[in-house]
Design a protein around this motif. Structure first.
Motif: not given
Length: 398
Positions: A117-126
């Motif tokens: 994980a590079a940052d918290h934005d995985l929800g936005f992305q995936v």
């Protein structure tokens, strides 16, 4: 009973004003051609498809006065919005063309599910990409990617603090959490209910509770960044990095908060989150002074009315208010949420669409004004939430 003539005159004027306002509101929303707006979005997206390079990148923003998209790769925090738009267009039209394109651009993001994980934005992305894809197609491969990504996002949770770390490449001298992170909790809630670990639910819940307790000023306006001590979990300071000042209400930050806590109520059914969402919406609506209900980039920016607007904040809030209204029992409040959400959507459609200026949906969003980045331009997340708001409005009408 004898009434004071002056009082009668004032009362008559007030009732006339109310009647005219209601008539104008009814005219705006009943004459609004929802089908035409969705067709417009499909047309604009088709234009964008023609210019995207075949290298796994996706469109992010278009500077003011330009017709050229800035393209980003799958690692960019906004990379999930474009495939999310394509999935929404498939939902809106049923046209397999959009399913094919949505699948293609979603799959470019697959490495995020198996990378650190590079940052918290995985929800936005995936979740905006594969999440919408799975909702519409039930493709098992999408579900696997979503579950893996949720586990990856959970690695950023700090139990001593009670929140997910937003930026590991941090410059604030502590465990930082930004208000945008509320949006990424939906990925964890969903995964916990669809085959993932129940710990994901607990992490999302704890993050929401900690944020609710620490991330807001006494008047319920949101900081952008909260900095905590890594070891003790103690709150160090609140910062508004992308807003005007640490004490100002950054429009998009408040929008993320309204949307995020409304979603948390949906997922938990815990009344405290609904009550909090109402408070966040109240301060936003009460301080919104623009006639078209599209906010300035920061409610306290010193140059108002000569400050840039932020169509993205309006798109996010309009979508959130439609959902929040569905959980609102008080008739007057429910009506206010719906009427203002509809007016925001009408304003975006009538005054902020891009048309021949470029192939985005909307103009006049503001990304990071203090850094001089993406000021008064077209941005993909404004388009995503605008299209989502249109679809939510369509479902309401049905």
């Amino acid at each position: 009973m004898n009434l004071n003539p002056k009082f009668v005159s004032l009362l008559s004027a007030f009732l006339f004003f109310v009647t005219m306002s209601q008539a104008q509101e009814k005219k705006e929303t009943t004459t609004f051609d929802l089908k035409r707006q969705l067709e417009y979005c499909a047309l604009q997206a088709s234009k964008t498809l023609e210019v995207i390079p075949d290298n796994g990148s996706s469109p992010r923003s278009i500077p003011t006065g330009s017709k050229e998209w800035k393209f980003v790769d799958y690692k960019d925090w906004t990379s999930g919005f474009w495939p999310g738009e394509l999935w929404y267009l498939y939902e809106a039209t049923g046209d397999k063309k959009w399913e094919k394109e949505a699948d293609k651009f979603s799959r470019f993001l697959t490495p995020l599910s198996v990378s650190k994980a590079a940052d918290h934005d995985l929800g936005f992305q995936v979740f905006n990409s594969f999440g919408n894809g799975y909702r519409l197609t039930k493709n098992a491969a999408y579900k696997e990617i979503i579950l893996k990504t949720a586990d990856t996002l959970a690695t950023l949770f700090n139990p001593k603090v009670g929140t997910i770390l937003s930026w590991p490449h941090n410059k604030y001298g502590g465990h930082n959490t930004i208000i945008d992170n509320m949006m990424n909790l939906e990925l964890l809630f969903w995964a916990s209910k669809n085959g993932g670990s129940k710990k994901l639910y607990e992490i999302a819940l704890k993050h929401a509770e900690t944020t609710m307790n620490n991330h807001f000023r006494p008047d319920y306006t949101s900081y952008h960044v909260l900095v905590y001590d890594y070891e003790t979990g103690k709150k160090i300071k609140g910062i508004t990095a992308q807003g005007y000042s640490d004490g100002s209400m950054w429009a998009r930050g408040q929008a993320w908060a309204i949307y995020g806590f409304t979603m948390v109520y949906r997922e938990t059914k815990d009344r405290k989150f609904l009550d909090f969402a109402h408070k966040l919406a109240r301060v936003y609506l009460d301080q919104l002074t623009t006639e078209d209900l599209i906010p300035y980039w920061d409610f306290n920016a010193p140059g108002i009315p000569n400050e840039p607007r932020d169509a993205s904040a309006a798109a996010i809030v309009s979508s959130a208010l439609i959902e929040l209204s569905s959980y609102t029992k008080e008739a007057i409040l429910k009506k206010e949420y719906l009427s203002k959400a509809k007016k925001m959507i009408v304003s975006l459609s009538d005054q902020y669409q891009s048309h021949d200026f470029n192939s985005a949906f909307l103009l006049h969003s503001t990304g990071h004004k203090p850094a001089g980045s993406e000021i008064d331009c077209s941005i993909n997340y404004a388009d995503y939430y605008y299209l989502e708001a249109l679809l939510r409005l369509q479902k309401l009408k049905k």
